[in-house]
Design a protein around this motif. Sequence first.
Motif, PDB file in Angstrom:
ATOM      1  N   ASP A  76       2.755   0.938   3.323  1.00  0.00           N
ATOM      2  CA  ASP A  76       1.983   0.229   4.357  1.00  0.00           C
ATOM      3  C   ASP A  76       1.807   1.094   5.598  1.00  0.00           C
TER       4      ASP A  76
ATOM      5  N   SER B   5       1.034  -4.775  -5.970  1.00  0.00           N
ATOM      6  CA  SER B   5       0.856  -3.360  -6.279  1.00  0.00           C
ATOM      7  C   SER B   5       1.779  -2.982  -7.425  1.00  0.00           C
TER       8      SER B   5
ATOM      9  N   GLU C 126       0.849  -1.189   0.000  1.00  0.00           N
ATOM     10  CA  GLU C 126       0.000   0.000   0.000  1.00  0.00           C
ATOM     11  C   GLU C 126       0.885   1.240   0.000  1.00  0.00           C
TER      12      GLU C 126
ATOM     13  N   PRO D 238      -3.715   1.495  -3.467  1.00  0.00           N
ATOM     14  CA  PRO D 238      -4.069   0.388  -2.567  1.00  0.00           C
ATOM     15  C   PRO D 238      -3.268  -0.871  -2.910  1.00  0.00           C
ATOM     16  N   ALA D 239      -3.090  -1.714  -1.936  1.00  0.00           N
ATOM     17  CA  ALA D 239      -2.335  -2.952  -2.145  1.00  0.00           C
ATOM     18  C   ALA D 239      -2.983  -3.780  -3.242  1.00  0.00           C
TER      19      ALA D 239
END
Length: 602
Positions: free
Chosen positions: A420, A547, A355, A384-385
Amino acid sequence: MAEPERPVPAGDSPLRSLWTYTRGHRRAVLWASACSVLNKVFDLAPPFLIGMAVDVVVRREGSLIGEWFGVHDLMAQLWLLAGLNVVIWGAESVFEYLYQVAWRNLAQTIQHEARLDGYAHVQELELAYFEDRSTGGLLAILNDDINQLERFLDHGANSMLQLGTTVLAVGATFFIVAPDVATLAVLPVPVILWGSFRYQRSLEPRYAAVRERVSELNTALANNLAGITTIKAFTAEAREVERLDGVSRRYVEANAEAIRLSSAFVPMIRMAILVGFGATLVLGGHKVFANELEVGSYSLLVFLTQRLLWPLTRLGETFDQYQRAMASTRRVLGLLRTPAAIVSGPERLPAVRGELHFDGVDFAYGDARERGPMVLTKLELRVPATQTHAVVGSTGSGKSTLVKLLLRLYDPTEGAVRLDGVDLRELALEDLRGSIGLVSQDVYLFSGTIYENIAYGRPGAARAEVLDAARLADVDSFAARLPKGYDTLVGERGQKLSGGQRQRISIARAILRDPALLVLDEATSAVDNETEAAIQRSLAEVSRGRSTLVIAHRLSTVRHAHCIHVLDGGHIVEQGRHEELLALDGIYARLWRVQTGEREAA
């Protein structure tokens, strides 16, 4: 690579700094120094034997050697002298061998460690450091300056130690045997030493200038060799030779100034030596005629005067080596003292989801004293991941700067980049960069084979994994046609391959890394449409479940992204899927029409 454990001293004295830097080799330095001193002590012994031999011939049974050893037979005294001669010459030879081995091994060890420490430290420095300096200048420090230091340790350090030993040993002997003669004989020594130190201070800035001219020369040569294709294309060979001639002449002129000063040193010393040698001959001879000095002692003093004073003629050469080495030492240790602006954070991320968040990021190139215009302003961008997001925009809009910030080649001026949820400045660089697979538009291949360049992405990967990554990146389509296949050498910077082939190898290298976050910076800019389509199919498969951030100028490569962000003026002005952005009829739609050949409204 981690920073070197050896101490990097601060201070103005390069010799003191070098002593501190080589702290781990103190025992080796002391052993080499002891061997040099003992070699010189035994080297000075033959004049004593000559004096004793003359004393035997003149005084016969009453000679000094007869009194010392209780040997009164003349032939026995001569045989004793011959035996001492063998011992002394043997010891001198042994210690000469030992000091040469010790100093040379020490020089090679320190040269190796200094070059390794220098290169390791350079790798830790931020990208801005390299943008402000030439490659040739850094190569001059890591090669030429370190070699200059090695030459001093190999020869100059021993010369200085032995010269000091000679002055102390011979001076002490003079004052013991004939103090009044000694006063005049050694009178030139302070003058010589004073002149030497004055020359040393005068030579120091001149040799520093020589080292700078070396850097300029290396820079010019490195740039021209790298740009040889452009030089040939513009038939600029003669111009470049003329330009190099100017750079080389400045180097010659800097050296000539140092040479003129250092060359005047030996004639000055010879005149001072003449005074000391003449004083020994005349005053010593007068004392022999007056029966105040033995003939053997007189012979000893004459020989020792020569052994003391004539080596001082090499003092200029020794100081010349010393100044060159200290100028180089200052530059090498100055490089090691350069602080790294980008340092690894303490936090570890054993598992990376991928992320990504650019959180209110401002960025301008340069430092606080000289900062350029803002490239990014209050940038907000979320990935977003496991999703694929793209950033597009016109040239100069700041797209590639995002990649530099993500890899933490630079830090934001304001705001933060988070992975993250963790600020990249808090993350260990190993975890951050280890979780990213980069495919850049500026592909760099190392001199080696195609296979080795792909395997560089993950050392230790099985051959089957390397070949799978190669097939995904469509490397197999051209490697299979080469006579040596994947064992084909790519040449320096991959010059034996086309731009598209180099790009596909770069993509395979990133795929093999199996990163949590895949970054494609104009990844298909150097390939044709057919190859691009094949690579896009491969990347679509590789991107699944991870990602992906795509920096693109070709909009056709990003039309299937989950979200496309349009960058303009340093911030996001549009974002959405391909169809949504076309419907907005804004910047993205205009770029799309230009690239697809549609007529733009007047």
